[in-house]
Design a protein around this motif. Sequence first.
Motif, PDB file in Angstrom:
ATOM      1  N   ILE A  58      16.748  16.437   8.946  1.00  0.00           N
ATOM      2  CA  ILE A  58      16.012  17.350   8.055  1.00  0.00           C
ATOM      3  C   ILE A  58      15.713  16.668   6.726  1.00  0.00           C
ATOM      4  O   ILE A  58      14.615  16.806   6.167  1.00  0.00           O
ATOM      5  N   MET A  59      16.687  15.901   6.215  1.00  0.00           N
ATOM      6  CA  MET A  59      16.464  15.194   4.959  1.00  0.00           C
ATOM      7  C   MET A  59      15.350  14.168   5.103  1.00  0.00           C
ATOM      8  O   MET A  59      14.472  14.041   4.231  1.00  0.00           O
ATOM      9  N   LYS A  60      15.356  13.429   6.228  1.00  0.00           N
ATOM     10  CA  LYS A  60      14.280  12.461   6.449  1.00  0.00           C
ATOM     11  C   LYS A  60      12.928  13.137   6.564  1.00  0.00           C
ATOM     12  O   LYS A  60      11.931  12.659   6.007  1.00  0.00           O
ATOM     13  N   MET A  61      12.891  14.281   7.312  1.00  0.00           N
ATOM     14  CA  MET A  61      11.614  14.980   7.476  1.00  0.00           C
ATOM     15  C   MET A  61      11.112  15.512   6.136  1.00  0.00           C
ATOM     16  O   MET A  61       9.913  15.451   5.827  1.00  0.00           O
ATOM     17  N   ASN A  62      12.028  16.027   5.310  1.00  0.00           N
ATOM     18  CA  ASN A  62      11.613  16.490   3.979  1.00  0.00           C
ATOM     19  C   ASN A  62      11.090  15.342   3.135  1.00  0.00           C
ATOM     20  O   ASN A  62      10.087  15.474   2.418  1.00  0.00           O
ATOM     21  N   PHE A  63      11.779  14.182   3.226  1.00  0.00           N
ATOM     22  CA  PHE A  63      11.316  13.014   2.475  1.00  0.00           C
ATOM     23  C   PHE A  63       9.940  12.560   2.964  1.00  0.00           C
ATOM     24  O   PHE A  63       9.041  12.274   2.166  1.00  0.00           O
ATOM     25  N   TYR A  64       9.776  12.508   4.299  1.00  0.00           N
ATOM     26  CA  TYR A  64       8.485  12.092   4.846  1.00  0.00           C
ATOM     27  C   TYR A  64       7.390  13.081   4.466  1.00  0.00           C
ATOM     28  O   TYR A  64       6.263  12.687   4.131  1.00  0.00           O
ATOM     29  N   ASN A  65       7.699  14.377   4.517  1.00  0.00           N
ATOM     30  CA  ASN A  65       6.702  15.383   4.139  1.00  0.00           C
ATOM     31  C   ASN A  65       6.320  15.248   2.671  1.00  0.00           C
ATOM     32  O   ASN A  65       5.137  15.360   2.304  1.00  0.00           O
ATOM     33  N   GLU A  66       7.325  14.986   1.828  1.00  0.00           N
ATOM     34  CA  GLU A  66       7.032  14.815   0.411  1.00  0.00           C
ATOM     35  C   GLU A  66       6.163  13.582   0.176  1.00  0.00           C
ATOM     36  O   GLU A  66       5.198  13.612  -0.606  1.00  0.00           O
ATOM     37  N   MET A  67       6.491  12.494   0.874  1.00  0.00           N
ATOM     38  CA  MET A  67       5.667  11.282   0.731  1.00  0.00           C
ATOM     39  C   MET A  67       4.256  11.510   1.265  1.00  0.00           C
ATOM     40  O   MET A  67       3.265  11.045   0.685  1.00  0.00           O
ATOM     41  N   ALA A  68       4.158  12.246   2.391  1.00  0.00           N
ATOM     42  CA  ALA A  68       2.837  12.545   2.944  1.00  0.00           C
ATOM     43  C   ALA A  68       2.032  13.408   1.979  1.00  0.00           C
ATOM     44  O   ALA A  68       0.817  13.211   1.808  1.00  0.00           O
ATOM     45  N   VAL A  69       2.705  14.372   1.332  1.00  0.00           N
ATOM     46  CA  VAL A  69       2.012  15.215   0.355  1.00  0.00           C
ATOM     47  C   VAL A  69       1.518  14.373  -0.821  1.00  0.00           C
ATOM     48  O   VAL A  69       0.399  14.557  -1.320  1.00  0.00           O
ATOM     49  N   ARG A  70       2.326  13.418  -1.249  1.00  0.00           N
ATOM     50  CA  ARG A  70       1.892  12.562  -2.342  1.00  0.00           C
ATOM     51  C   ARG A  70       0.686  11.712  -1.960  1.00  0.00           C
ATOM     52  O   ARG A  70      -0.278  11.575  -2.712  1.00  0.00           O
ATOM     53  N   ILE A  71       0.745  11.148  -0.735  1.00  0.00           N
ATOM     54  CA  ILE A  71      -0.391  10.331  -0.274  1.00  0.00           C
ATOM     55  C   ILE A  71      -1.650  11.190  -0.161  1.00  0.00           C
ATOM     56  O   ILE A  71      -2.750  10.791  -0.589  1.00  0.00           O
ATOM     57  N   GLN A  72      -1.509  12.383   0.426  1.00  0.00           N
ATOM     58  CA  GLN A  72      -2.668  13.270   0.545  1.00  0.00           C
ATOM     59  C   GLN A  72      -3.199  13.676  -0.824  1.00  0.00           C
ATOM     60  O   GLN A  72      -4.414  13.754  -1.034  1.00  0.00           O
ATOM     61  N   LYS A  73      -2.285  13.920  -1.765  1.00  0.00           N
ATOM     62  CA  LYS A  73      -2.731  14.301  -3.102  1.00  0.00           C
ATOM     63  C   LYS A  73      -3.522  13.177  -3.757  1.00  0.00           C
ATOM     64  O   LYS A  73      -4.592  13.416  -4.344  1.00  0.00           O
ATOM     65  N   ARG A  74      -3.012  11.935  -3.668  1.00  0.00           N
ATOM     66  CA  ARG A  74      -3.724  10.809  -4.265  1.00  0.00           C
ATOM     67  C   ARG A  74      -5.083  10.608  -3.590  1.00  0.00           C
ATOM     68  O   ARG A  74      -6.105  10.388  -4.258  1.00  0.00           O
ATOM     69  N   TRP A  75      -5.098  10.668  -2.258  1.00  0.00           N
ATOM     70  CA  TRP A  75      -6.349  10.409  -1.545  1.00  0.00           C
ATOM     71  C   TRP A  75      -7.376  11.513  -1.816  1.00  0.00           C
ATOM     72  O   TRP A  75      -8.559  11.227  -2.038  1.00  0.00           O
ATOM     73  N   ARG A  76      -6.934  12.772  -1.805  1.00  0.00           N
ATOM     74  CA  ARG A  76      -7.870  13.860  -2.065  1.00  0.00           C
ATOM     75  C   ARG A  76      -8.408  13.812  -3.491  1.00  0.00           C
ATOM     76  O   ARG A  76      -9.594  14.079  -3.731  1.00  0.00           O
ATOM     77  N   GLY A  77      -7.528  13.440  -4.453  1.00  0.00           N
ATOM     78  CA  GLY A  77      -8.017  13.291  -5.818  1.00  0.00           C
ATOM     79  C   GLY A  77      -9.057  12.187  -5.925  1.00  0.00           C
ATOM     80  O   GLY A  77     -10.106  12.351  -6.567  1.00  0.00           O
ATOM     81  N   TYR A  78      -8.773  11.045  -5.273  1.00  0.00           N
ATOM     82  CA  TYR A  78      -9.746   9.946  -5.298  1.00  0.00           C
ATOM     83  C   TYR A  78     -11.050  10.355  -4.622  1.00  0.00           C
ATOM     84  O   TYR A  78     -12.146  10.069  -5.120  1.00  0.00           O
TER      85      TYR A  78
END
Length: 356
Positions: A85-105
């Motif tokens: 669960i901790m890994k999945m939360n970390f991966y989801n958080e990293m995915a959200v960050r990547i999506q946020k950066r890409w969508r902003g760009y």
Amino acid sequence: MATLVRVQRKLDVIKDEYFNRHRLADENRRKEYNAAMKIQSWIRGCKVRSHIRFLHRKAKVIQKIWRGYIGRKHFRATLKTAYFIMKMNFYNEMAVRIQKRWRGYYVRKFVFNYYVLKKYLKGLVIKNEIVRQELAEFAEMKQREKEKKNLEEEEDKKNYLAQKMHYLLSTEQIPGVFNSPYRSLPDEMELRLQLARPLSHRVHVLKKETGEGIDTSFSFPPLKPVPPIDKKKIQGPFRDTAEVLQQRYKPLVPTLRVATSITSVQEARKEFKREEWRNRLNDNVFLPFSNVLKNNQYPASLLLSSKYSQNPYGTKYFREEKKEKQITDKDFQRVFTSVHLFDKFGLTYSKTGHVV
């Protein structure tokens, strides 16, 4: 010889002593037996209690080891789940960050780009001016065409009126209505009458029949007839039209569930019972009383003997127990290997307690 004489003299004393000793032995035998039984039972009880304490200690060791194993296993599973669960939360958080950066760009680059939007608006203004100019030219052209059409229609009306009133043309002897002698110049209609040709009755009737010469300036232009539809069969695996219509409008054929009643089975059973009673099939019950038919058995009813029918109420127990199926000759089979210490359990007991 003297010794024998002394023994014979002491024979009565020996007999009395022997009797006394046997009497004392008989008196103490019961006490010694009870004492021996108490000692044996106490020793055996100590041995059994010691053995039970020993078994309890070993059982505690086994339970401790087994519970430790189960606890460690449960802890490992819980830790594994928590880590996942901790890994999945970390991966989801990293995915959200990547999506946020890409969508902003993407939004800044392609959706809300200031320079591209400014260039687009500038081109849109130029395009609007061009479209406005073209629309103005088109409206002016349509206005000229409309004025021209109106002038042509008025000219055609005047010419038709001149042809229709050609009999008002001036002659050399009599001036016409539109050629007044008090005018310096003749009227415009007079000139039209001079240029127009009179309408003949035959041509006028023909025009009415054919629809020519009628004012149709405010009606739609005549349309050409639509060409006939090609009746060539469309290519493809299509069924015949008659077959499709027959399937669409086929008569209603209800299913057996709709056509029959819900209680048709119960009604049929009741009718069968009434028919059986009406035909007197139960008379065979008196056949065993006869000497000739005493070995014959009463034929069971088809409704009660058929395996496809429902047993009536009261012929079968609701909680029927078959104890013969609960007894077996086979020993209990253990899944795990037996403990050598447990195989000796009860072998050191006596038969007094009926443990062995």
